[in-house]
Design a protein around this motif. Sequence first.
Motif, PDB file in Angstrom:
ATOM      1  N   ARG A 192       0.855  -1.185   0.000  1.00 37.00           N
ATOM      2  CA  ARG A 192       0.000   0.000   0.000  1.00 37.00           C
ATOM      3  C   ARG A 192       0.891   1.235   0.000  1.00 37.00           C
ATOM      4  O   ARG A 192       1.941   1.256   0.639  1.00 37.00           O
ATOM      5  N   TYR A 193       0.440   2.258  -0.675  1.00 35.86           N
ATOM      6  CA  TYR A 193       1.270   3.431  -0.937  1.00 35.86           C
ATOM      7  C   TYR A 193       0.361   4.631  -1.158  1.00 35.86           C
ATOM      8  O   TYR A 193      -0.853   4.506  -1.303  1.00 35.86           O
ATOM      9  N   PHE A 194       0.970   5.803  -1.206  1.00 30.96           N
ATOM     10  CA  PHE A 194       0.266   7.022  -1.573  1.00 30.96           C
ATOM     11  C   PHE A 194       0.615   7.341  -3.018  1.00 30.96           C
ATOM     12  O   PHE A 194       1.714   7.040  -3.483  1.00 30.96           O
ATOM     13  N   VAL A 195      -0.309   7.962  -3.722  1.00 27.67           N
ATOM     14  CA  VAL A 195      -0.117   8.291  -5.126  1.00 27.67           C
ATOM     15  C   VAL A 195       0.036   9.804  -5.273  1.00 27.67           C
ATOM     16  O   VAL A 195      -0.731  10.573  -4.686  1.00 27.67           O
ATOM     17  N   HIS A 196       1.026  10.212  -6.055  1.00 29.62           N
ATOM     18  CA  HIS A 196       1.272  11.618  -6.373  1.00 29.62           C
ATOM     19  C   HIS A 196       1.283  12.483  -5.119  1.00 29.62           C
ATOM     20  O   HIS A 196       0.387  13.284  -4.879  1.00 29.62           O
ATOM     21  N   ARG A 197       2.317  12.286  -4.361  1.00 30.86           N
ATOM     22  CA  ARG A 197       2.466  13.000  -3.102  1.00 30.86           C
ATOM     23  C   ARG A 197       3.858  13.608  -3.040  1.00 30.86           C
ATOM     24  O   ARG A 197       4.806  13.049  -3.565  1.00 30.86           O
ATOM     25  N   ARG A 198       3.965  14.731  -2.379  1.00 30.25           N
ATOM     26  CA  ARG A 198       5.256  15.366  -2.180  1.00 30.25           C
ATOM     27  C   ARG A 198       5.946  14.717  -0.977  1.00 30.25           C
ATOM     28  O   ARG A 198       5.465  14.835   0.148  1.00 30.25           O
ATOM     29  N   PRO A 199       7.070  14.064  -1.203  1.00 25.08           N
ATOM     30  CA  PRO A 199       7.738  13.408  -0.079  1.00 25.08           C
ATOM     31  C   PRO A 199       8.354  14.395   0.902  1.00 25.08           C
ATOM     32  O   PRO A 199       8.391  14.149   2.098  1.00 25.08           O
ATOM     33  N   LEU A 200       8.847  15.520   0.396  1.00 27.84           N
ATOM     34  CA  LEU A 200       9.507  16.501   1.260  1.00 27.84           C
ATOM     35  C   LEU A 200       8.675  17.776   1.362  1.00 27.84           C
ATOM     36  O   LEU A 200       8.297  18.352   0.339  1.00 27.84           O
TER      37      LEU A 200
END
Length: 129
Positions: A25-33
């Motif tokens: 499971r993951y997030f889609v189109h997200r800013r990591p920083l």
Amino acid sequence: MSRQRSRDTGPERLIRSALHRRGLRYFVHRRPLPGVRREADLVFPRLRVAIFVDGCFWHGCPDHGTKPRRNAEYWETKIARNRARDADTDARLEAAGWTPVRIWEHEQPDEAADHIEQLIRQRARNLAD
């Protein structure tokens, strides 16, 4: 250029499906920083892994990147800027303790998913220890 998809591309969706079938499971189109206006295609925030699915044309793939004849200077500059931005993004992520992963759009989705799954499972084991 405005008609080109920048998210939810075919290769990206195939990789996401392969990872989801494997239970990841993951997030889609997200800013990591925070404070950096760059999105990763897939983000595993707890494990600090950011996945980028790069298009062969837009990111200058050495195997499949093409050089347009029309307006060649513009496109060479544009692709060089994209590559420089990619390198800067990777450096910023690594400095913040993240692992950036770059996948070319021409890679087989299941092979890319194998590579990502192996990295994610290894990071999860290391975090648990």
